[in-house]
Scaffold this motif. Sequence first.
Motif, PDB file in Angstrom:
ATOM      1  N   LYS A  79      65.636  62.990  67.708  1.00 29.70           N
ATOM      2  CA  LYS A  79      65.282  63.180  66.296  1.00 29.70           C
ATOM      3  C   LYS A  79      65.730  64.542  65.770  1.00 29.70           C
ATOM      4  O   LYS A  79      65.804  64.747  64.558  1.00 29.70           O
ATOM      5  N   GLN A  99      62.243  58.142  67.651  1.00 30.98           N
ATOM      6  CA  GLN A  99      60.940  57.991  67.007  1.00 30.98           C
ATOM      7  C   GLN A  99      60.891  56.710  66.177  1.00 30.98           C
ATOM      8  O   GLN A  99      59.820  56.176  65.947  1.00 30.98           O
ATOM      9  N   ARG A 137      46.660  62.780  66.789  1.00 34.14           N
ATOM     10  CA  ARG A 137      47.668  61.976  66.111  1.00 34.14           C
ATOM     11  C   ARG A 137      47.547  60.587  66.733  1.00 34.14           C
ATOM     12  O   ARG A 137      46.448  60.074  66.834  1.00 34.14           O
ATOM     13  N   TYR A 143      51.775  63.719  73.858  1.00 34.35           N
ATOM     14  CA  TYR A 143      52.492  64.802  73.181  1.00 34.35           C
ATOM     15  C   TYR A 143      51.500  65.697  72.465  1.00 34.35           C
ATOM     16  O   TYR A 143      50.677  65.182  71.723  1.00 34.35           O
ATOM     17  N   THR A 154      59.064  71.242  73.067  1.00 36.97           N
ATOM     18  CA  THR A 154      59.845  72.443  73.374  1.00 36.97           C
ATOM     19  C   THR A 154      58.976  73.700  73.441  1.00 36.97           C
ATOM     20  O   THR A 154      59.197  74.536  74.331  1.00 36.97           O
ATOM     21  N   ARG A 194      59.970  65.124  77.601  1.00 34.44           N
ATOM     22  CA  ARG A 194      60.619  64.728  76.344  1.00 34.44           C
ATOM     23  C   ARG A 194      60.672  65.952  75.443  1.00 34.44           C
ATOM     24  O   ARG A 194      59.643  66.427  74.982  1.00 34.44           O
ATOM     25  N   VAL A 195      61.870  66.455  75.202  1.00 30.71           N
ATOM     26  CA  VAL A 195      62.025  67.619  74.327  1.00 30.71           C
ATOM     27  C   VAL A 195      63.154  67.329  73.343  1.00 30.71           C
ATOM     28  O   VAL A 195      64.124  66.653  73.682  1.00 30.71           O
ATOM     29  N   GLY A 196      63.003  67.833  72.140  1.00 32.14           N
ATOM     30  CA  GLY A 196      64.012  67.589  71.117  1.00 32.14           C
ATOM     31  C   GLY A 196      64.577  68.873  70.542  1.00 32.14           C
ATOM     32  O   GLY A 196      65.781  69.129  70.572  1.00 32.14           O
ATOM     33  N   THR A 197      63.674  69.730  70.060  1.00 35.24           N
ATOM     34  CA  THR A 197      64.102  70.908  69.299  1.00 35.24           C
ATOM     35  C   THR A 197      64.957  71.866  70.118  1.00 35.24           C
ATOM     36  O   THR A 197      65.771  72.607  69.573  1.00 35.24           O
TER      37      THR A 197
HETATM   38  C1  LIG Z   1      56.387  61.880  70.529  1.00 35.00           C
HETATM   39  C2  LIG Z   1      57.234  63.090  70.624  1.00 35.00           C
HETATM   40  N1  LIG Z   1      57.852  63.362  71.774  1.00 35.00           N
HETATM   41  C3  LIG Z   1      58.661  64.439  71.910  1.00 35.00           C
HETATM   42  C4  LIG Z   1      58.876  65.311  70.858  1.00 35.00           C
HETATM   43  C5  LIG Z   1      59.792  66.473  71.039  1.00 35.00           C
HETATM   44  O1  LIG Z   1      59.164  67.677  70.748  1.00 35.00           O
HETATM   45  P1  LIG Z   1      59.972  69.028  70.534  1.00 35.00           P
HETATM   46  O2  LIG Z   1      60.848  68.844  69.370  1.00 35.00           O
HETATM   47  O3  LIG Z   1      58.939  70.071  70.362  1.00 35.00           O
HETATM   48  O4  LIG Z   1      60.756  69.266  71.770  1.00 35.00           O
HETATM   49  C6  LIG Z   1      58.210  65.071  69.649  1.00 35.00           C
HETATM   50  C7  LIG Z   1      58.375  65.981  68.514  1.00 35.00           C
HETATM   51  O5  LIG Z   1      57.909  65.811  67.422  1.00 35.00           O
HETATM   52  C8  LIG Z   1      57.378  63.930  69.521  1.00 35.00           C
HETATM   53  O6  LIG Z   1      56.738  63.648  68.379  1.00 35.00           O
END
Ligand SMILES: Cc1ncc(COP(=O)(O)O)c(C=O)c1O
Length: 353
Positions: free
Chosen positions: A41, A63, A139, A169, A201, A217-220
């Motif tokens: 995302k 997502q 949430r 999360y 993250t 699971r990390v995105g940012t």
């Molecule tokens: C369900 C879920 N998993 C993983 C992530 C990834 O988090 P981050 O962007 O802090 O790494 C998010 C971020 O919103 C999330 O909502």
Amino acid sequence: MLVTDLETPVPVIDLDRVEQNIARMQAYADDHGLALRPHIKTHKLPRFAKAQMAAGATGITCQKLGEAEVMADAGLADILISFPLIGAAKAARLAALAARAKMRVAVDNPLALDTAAEAAQRAGRPIGVLVEFDSGMKRTGVTSIEDALALLRKVRDTPSLRFDGLMTYPSNAATAEFLRAIAPLIAAEGMAAAVVSGGGTPGFAHAHEITGVTELRVGTYIYNDRMMLEAGAASLNDCALEVHATVVSRPSPDRAILDCGSKTLAMDLLPRGGVAAGYGMLLDYPDAVIERLSEEHGMVDLSRSDRAPALGERVRVLPNHVCVVTNLHNDVVLARAGVVDSILPVAARGLTR
Ligand SMILES: Cc1ncc(COP(=O)(O)O)c(C=O)c1O
């Protein structure tokens, strides 16, 4: 072409930093025996999802179904949807995805479970299920051991579904507590949570300290942003995306107006600091504050800065929250050392379904 030749406002991504961020997170996961399942995302780009897989990720996280469809079209074959899907229309789309990719979904309620079951039945292939529990974010996620056990029994008793494990999360001390309490009860059911997926993250460096978590699971982390600086999860050299903007007006000595407003930078503020910290950091004028945004204007307060950008000057803004910024743009510029490498459509942007 140089990035300085591009019209503004424009998001510019430093490829060297992206590659370094991907490699570093993969090394962390590998060093600690964690599977890495990056959340797309943040970038919404098949190119970067493939780069994350090539570096060693076990699969990706999406997502929304729309994100997953774009990624499956691009050949990504192992996808977790970390969001409850509910209803017949979602079941039909999930079934179509399950026919061409290994799909896993997170559920925290019986309706989402029924949707996954209907999809798996239609696809004629099992869909993996992670039961989501709340680690304090208030949430999605069940809030009691009893609700988690009821759901996992229901998964076990649904032939088209496969119980893969648990998800939460972010992962934190509450995660560890929940896992400690539920582990013997899952075993007593004759079941096993092969996957325990945690994430975030900001606290990623502690993920390995949470006993029982198997997946990160990390995105940012792929771009980082001002929130990650604040959280201590990144330094300025780790921030890969900057919005290049132009000073289009200097109505008074203590004010500059940029050509980037809420439709470019988004309205997210830092959790600490609020408006006083502004809507992004002017990288070359750190004491200037982007104090207000209208849709296309960014109002900069220069009263506490001993230097001021000139009318017509190009400036670089580090966004507060980078994931929403990429979602606002049709395309992003990828660059190396200030030279444009490519301009890519943000393929999975704007997909709110
Ligand atoms: C369900 C879920 N998993 C993983 C992530 C990834 O988090 P981050 O962007 O802090 O790494 C998010 C971020 O919103 C999330 O909502």
